[in-house]
Motif scaffolding. Sequence first.
Motif, short mmCIF file in Angstrom:
data_model
loop_
_atom_site.label_atom_id
_atom_site.label_comp_id
_atom_site.label_asym_id
_atom_site.label_seq_id
_atom_site.Cartn_x
_atom_site.Cartn_y
_atom_site.Cartn_z
N GLY A 297 -27.13 5.66 93.33
CA GLY A 297 -27.59 5.33 92.09
C GLY A 297 -26.64 4.32 91.52
O GLY A 297 -26.16 3.41 92.26
N THR A 298 -26.54 4.23 90.12
CA THR A 298 -25.96 2.82 89.63
C THR A 298 -24.12 3.31 89.91
O THR A 298 -23.93 4.39 90.10
N SER A 299 -23.50 2.26 90.05
CA SER A 299 -22.17 2.31 90.50
C SER A 299 -21.31 3.21 89.14
O SER A 299 -20.67 4.11 89.79
N LEU A 300 -21.69 3.33 88.11
CA LEU A 300 -21.02 4.22 87.11
C LEU A 300 -21.39 5.52 87.22
O LEU A 300 -20.49 6.46 87.19
N GLU A 301 -22.79 5.89 87.65
CA GLU A 301 -23.20 7.33 87.71
C GLU A 301 -22.38 8.04 89.16
O GLU A 301 -21.90 8.90 89.18
N ILE A 302 -22.40 6.90 90.15
CA ILE A 302 -21.80 7.46 91.53
C ILE A 302 -20.21 7.68 91.44
O ILE A 302 -19.66 8.55 91.64
N VAL B 75 -17.34 -4.47 90.03
CA VAL B 75 -18.14 -5.40 90.91
C VAL B 75 -19.62 -5.03 91.31
O VAL B 75 -20.52 -5.75 91.08
N CYS B 76 -19.76 -3.43 91.22
CA CYS B 76 -21.07 -3.35 92.04
C CYS B 76 -21.92 -2.91 90.88
O CYS B 76 -21.62 -2.06 89.75
N GLU B 77 -23.29 -2.97 91.09
CA GLU B 77 -24.21 -2.52 90.17
C GLU B 77 -24.66 -1.13 90.65
O GLU B 77 -25.05 -0.23 89.95
N ARG B 78 -24.92 -1.05 92.12
CA ARG B 78 -25.36 0.24 92.66
C ARG B 78 -24.32 0.94 93.59
O ARG B 78 -23.53 -0.01 94.21
N ALA B 79 -24.36 1.91 93.93
CA ALA B 79 -23.41 2.53 95.03
C ALA B 79 -24.09 3.95 95.83
O ALA B 79 -24.97 4.76 95.27
N VAL B 80 -23.48 4.16 96.96
CA VAL B 80 -23.79 5.24 97.45
C VAL B 80 -22.45 6.21 97.83
O VAL B 80 -21.46 5.66 97.73
N TRP B 81 -22.54 7.49 97.63
CA TRP B 81 -21.25 8.41 97.66
C TRP B 81 -21.46 9.20 99.04
O TRP B 81 -22.49 9.89 99.32
N LEU B 82 -20.77 8.79 100.15
CA LEU B 82 -20.80 9.26 101.31
C LEU B 82 -19.83 10.68 101.45
O LEU B 82 -18.57 10.63 101.09
N ASP B 83 -20.20 11.67 101.88
CA ASP B 83 -19.44 13.07 101.69
C ASP B 83 -19.78 13.52 103.12
O ASP B 83 -20.56 14.00 103.60
N SER C 65 -15.89 8.18 81.25
CA SER C 65 -16.84 8.27 79.84
C SER C 65 -18.08 8.62 79.94
O SER C 65 -18.90 8.16 79.21
N SER C 66 -18.61 9.30 81.17
CA SER C 66 -19.87 9.63 81.13
C SER C 66 -20.36 10.39 79.93
O SER C 66 -21.49 10.23 79.45
N ARG C 67 -19.48 11.12 79.38
CA ARG C 67 -19.99 11.95 78.28
C ARG C 67 -20.53 11.14 77.12
O ARG C 67 -21.27 11.62 75.99
N VAL C 68 -19.65 10.02 76.48
CA VAL C 68 -19.87 9.38 75.48
C VAL C 68 -20.98 8.16 75.54
O VAL C 68 -21.28 7.53 75.05
N GLY C 69 -21.25 7.98 77.09
CA GLY C 69 -22.51 6.96 77.20
C GLY C 69 -22.11 5.41 77.07
O GLY C 69 -22.85 4.69 76.95
N GLU C 70 -20.79 5.34 76.92
CA GLU C 70 -20.36 3.85 76.76
C GLU C 70 -19.24 3.58 77.82
O GLU C 70 -18.45 4.27 78.35
N HIS C 71 -19.16 2.35 78.55
CA HIS C 71 -18.64 2.04 79.85
C HIS C 71 -17.75 0.89 79.63
O HIS C 71 -17.14 0.74 80.74
N THR C 72 -18.32 -0.14 78.85
CA THR C 72 -17.99 -1.47 78.86
C THR C 72 -16.50 -1.67 78.13
O THR C 72 -16.40 -1.26 77.21
N GLY C 73 -15.54 -2.06 78.90
CA GLY C 73 -14.20 -2.30 78.08
C GLY C 73 -13.16 -1.27 78.63
O GLY C 73 -13.42 -0.50 79.34
N LEU C 74 -12.21 -1.33 77.76
CA LEU C 74 -11.17 -0.39 77.76
C LEU C 74 -10.86 0.83 76.91
O LEU C 74 -10.66 1.87 76.99
N VAL C 75 -11.36 0.35 75.71
CA VAL C 75 -11.25 1.09 74.71
C VAL C 75 -12.45 1.75 73.77
O VAL C 75 -13.61 1.16 73.80
N TRP C 76 -12.36 3.00 73.51
CA TRP C 76 -13.70 3.59 72.92
C TRP C 76 -13.38 3.31 71.50
O TRP C 76 -12.43 4.17 70.87
N PHE C 77 -14.01 2.70 70.75
CA PHE C 77 -13.88 2.72 69.01
C PHE C 77 -14.73 3.95 68.47
O PHE C 77 -14.24 3.85 67.26
N ASN C 78 -15.42 4.31 69.06
CA ASN C 78 -16.08 5.53 68.60
C ASN C 78 -16.81 4.85 67.23
O ASN C 78 -16.92 5.66 66.23
#
Length: 414
Positions: free
Chosen positions: A231-236, A215-223, A390-403
């Motif tokens: 940052g972006t919701s994926l980064e966070i 749902v989100c584009e951006r997010a904050v992580w509270l600790d 999936s941060s290391r492969v830099g791809e996030h959309t969907g469920l499957v990594w076709f590589n």
Amino acid sequence: MTSVAVEFRGISKRFTLRHHRARSFQDYVINAFRPSEPTEDFWALRDVTFQVPRGCAFGIVGENGSGKSTALKLIAGILRPTAGDLRVHGKLAALLELGAGFHPDLTGRENIFLNASILGIPSREVNNQLDAIVAFAELERFVDTPLKHYSSGMIVRLGFAIAIHADPEILITDEVLSVGDESFQRKCITWIDGYLRSGRTVILVSHSLDLVRAVCERAVWLDRGVARAIGTSLEITDAYLAHAEEMDRGRHADGAAISFGADGRGRRWGTREIEITRVELLDATGIATPFFQTGGPLTVRTHYRAPARVPKPLFGVAVHYGDHVHLNGPNTGTGRLPIESVEGSGFVDYVVPSLPLLSGLYHLSAAVYDERGVHAFDHHDRAYSFHVQSSRVGEHTGLVWFNGEWRHSPEVMR
Ligand SMILES: Nc1ncnc2c1ncn2[C@@H]1O[C@H](COP(=O)(O)OP(=O)(O)OP(=O)(O)O)[C@@H](O)[C@H]1O
Ligand SMILES: [Mg+2]
């Protein structure tokens, strides 16, 4: 008009914890005459700064007690900041605690009027919107039933339907979407999508990182009250998961397995001539963990025990996403590992050298069947789960990594 919907500038919130609670009326009277009661300050938020742009879906993630609900209550004006500058630009509707703004003895219909009056909607307008609210909440049959007979999912549906029909410019929700069932959640997400496209703003608190990502584009992580990252919701969500992974490694340092239905999921059936005693998800170093990387290795280790000899068993695993998406279901038959028989205990490994799944929470089943795959000795259905980052492969959309690999062939101009 400003391009910012909500702004936290150095916001802190202190709660005062009282250590001597009046337990009786006498205590209360005695305490009233005491010059000072021992108290302790507790900072639920400390110097938190972030901005929620208008038209953005913004997530707040963090562990229990990290200050997420406190932040939303400050935005909603239910609490006041102890320090800092908080700005909210636009009409707001809040879905905070389950059932807040409702009365259990009133019917659904009466509660719509009650709740709408709290949100400041005139009853004339509510009359016009009543059918739409009830239809969105899918509560036509229950609209004249007292709320105390509603399930928590029904209460959330009603709350969400009222809030969105108040036509807010900013919608804030605290964990409530996760209470609804999948189909209602999907409906809310679709609605939120349209709502965002019309330039309005959503702030969402959720423990479901999948939901925050979806749902989100951006997010904050509270600790523990501090904004650890924005940052972006994926980064966070990835950063938060990596942190949780680190904490978990500490906890799982003994290589303990996750136990059956550890997260309250799963069903089990079978006659137990062979029993699955333990299932472990192992990383490259052979350590049990619920966290994996796209493109990295994963081993499912199924420990078994067979009191007497059982010929030709088939071991299998399955991976699901959500309740309905079955991603894979390999077994020792299709994988050409004939097992002549088992007796006593041992384990069977299913080794995935490079995991082709993208970020998300996945559910795992483990099972052992007879030779034909018909008779279940022990089936642990979707009883285990694991996270993939999936941060290391830099791809996030969907469920499957076709590589896969991209190639570009421009036509040569003459
Ligand atoms: N009214 C209050 N009085 C005293 N302490 C409070 C009050 N409200 C919240 N707290 C404390 O502030 C901290 C943050 O609470 P908050 O409810 O914001 O956490 P949260 O991130 O929403 O947690 P959860 O994930 O469990 O919902 C907690 O330690 C909580 O005990
Ligand atoms: Mg909370």
